[in-house]
Design an enzyme around this catalytic site. Structure first.
Site, PDB file in Angstrom:
ATOM      1  N   GLU A  86      33.187  33.441  44.461  1.00  0.00           N
ATOM      2  CA  GLU A  86      32.140  32.882  43.598  1.00  0.00           C
ATOM      3  C   GLU A  86      31.954  33.740  42.349  1.00  0.00           C
ATOM      4  OE1 GLU A  86      29.813  35.368  43.512  1.00  0.00           O
ATOM      5  OE2 GLU A  86      30.857  36.283  45.186  1.00  0.00           O
TER       6      GLU A  86
ATOM      7  N   GLU B 201      33.734  37.606  43.927  1.00  0.00           N
ATOM      8  CA  GLU B 201      34.887  36.899  43.349  1.00  0.00           C
ATOM      9  C   GLU B 201      35.837  36.332  44.394  1.00  0.00           C
ATOM     10  OE1 GLU B 201      37.397  39.093  40.723  1.00  0.00           O
ATOM     11  OE2 GLU B 201      35.818  39.562  39.295  1.00  0.00           O
TER      12      GLU B 201
END
Length: 357
Positions: free
Chosen positions: A175, A317
């Site tokens: 994300e 991430e």
């Protein structure tokens, strides 16, 4: 796509007998039974998921959901909101950690705009799937409507299903979204009922004064959640579009019989939401690494997941997923390449199992 409730019904647990073949095969390798610990446990479960004695992991994909959060207006972050878009562009260009690591391990990387604000140009290879341009400020209003929360989950399902149709045998989750440690902490607090101080941490780095603001925001936000609220209500009230999208990825993996890797705190909150919606999803989850974010401890306790790597990482991430892919591939390589006790004239009756059953 079929109705959301109908979709949940097609998620089934892994049949217990499917563990027998991979486990028996491991037990005949030339080593004290269970002595390779989690390498055995992980590859046995992957074999059960795939219904193969020796699992395969040829195609891997990581889905990164990018979205903005209105809660940044409450001074709970160290970075401006535009960083979400800037980092998404850098990721799409292959310049962030998860991009480099994905390339290194041969994993596909799908960067999805599920709800970023729109103030700078986008890289062309970012998937456009925006539900809305950022969420509401959860300190004073719902993050989104219930319909938008369902739409975000369904978007995640659709994108994950596309990767599965392309041959992905495992999915990773990541994300991007300034402010999303606040929203994920709120989701975690709402689902677990854990103490706010345990659920809210420093995230990407804030002052002590900002941490107190962050805790106050989460307390205020979850107070608006009704006693009869379901998971979708929690997401629409205090969540984020990135979190809701990842819920869809976890659901799609389980529905398609594909393992899905949990990264850090934010993806963990989404995983917990997915398991709360449908407990059988837990059979298909693999944790990648132990997040150094203090509030992630609440997730590990609630989910009973034991991450195999502890590298003091807190980037997000999806950066832990490629590392876990390599670890899982190493486990499969051992399983496939080791000789048998029969080949090496070892008496199996002399072996004592070290495996934790």
């Amino acid at each position: 796509m079929m109705e959301f409730d109908t979709y949940l019904k097609q998620i089934k647990p892994i049949e217990k007998e499917k563990f027998d073949g991979p486990k028996a095969y491991w037990d005949l390798r030339t080593h004290p039974v269970g002595s390779l610990g989690e390498l055995e446990t992980m590859s046995i479960r992957l074999g059960a998921i795939q219904d193969r004695t020796i699992p395969v992991l040829e195609k891997k994909s990581i889905v990164v959901m990018c979205a903005d959060n209105g809660v940044v207006r409450e001074d709970v972050t160290s970075s401006p909101q535009v960083f979400t878009q800037m980092l998404a562009n850098a990721m799409a260009r292959g310049e962030t950690a998860v991009s480099v690591l994905s390339r290194h391990v041969g994993s596909n990387l799908v960067v999805v705009d599920i709800g970023m604000t729109d103030t700078i140009p986008r890289e062309d290879n970012i998937v456009s799937a925006s539900v809305r341009k950022g969420t509401g400020d959860i300190a004073v209003e719902d993050a989104m409507s219930r319909e938008e929360a369902v739409q975000a989950i369904e978007t995640g399902i659709r994108i994950a299903e596309d990767e599965i149709k392309k041959g992905a045998q495992i999915l990773g989750t990541g994300e991007l979204g300034i402010g999303n440690t606040t929203t994920s902490s709120a989701v975690l607090a709402a689902l677990t009922k854990a103490d706010i101080r345990d659920c809210v941490g420093y995230g990407a780095g804030i002052t002590d004064a900002q941490l107190e603001k962050k805790r106050a925001v989460v307390s205020k936000a979850i107070a608006r959640i009704g006693e009869e609220a379901d998971v979708v209500d929690v997401l629409k009230t205090v969540g984020g579009l990135d979190i809701a999208g990842l819920v869809g990825v976890f659901l799609a993996g389980a529905a398609g019989g594909i393992p899905v890797v949990v990264d850090g705190l934010i993806s963990g909150a989404a995983a917990l939401a997915a398991v709360t919606l449908k407990p059988e999803v837990g059979d298909y989850l693999f944790p990648s690494h132990r997040s150094a974010e203090n509030s992630a401890k609440v997730f590990y306790r609630a989910s009973d997941l034991r991450p195999p790597l502890d590298l003091f990482m807190r980037l997000g991430e999806g950066s832990g997923c490629p590392l876990f892919f390599q670890l899982l591939e190493a486990a499969i390589a051992c399983m496939d390449g080791m000789g048998s006790i029969e080949d090496n004239a070892i008496d199996p009756s002399l072996l004592v199992s070290l495996r934790e059953d």
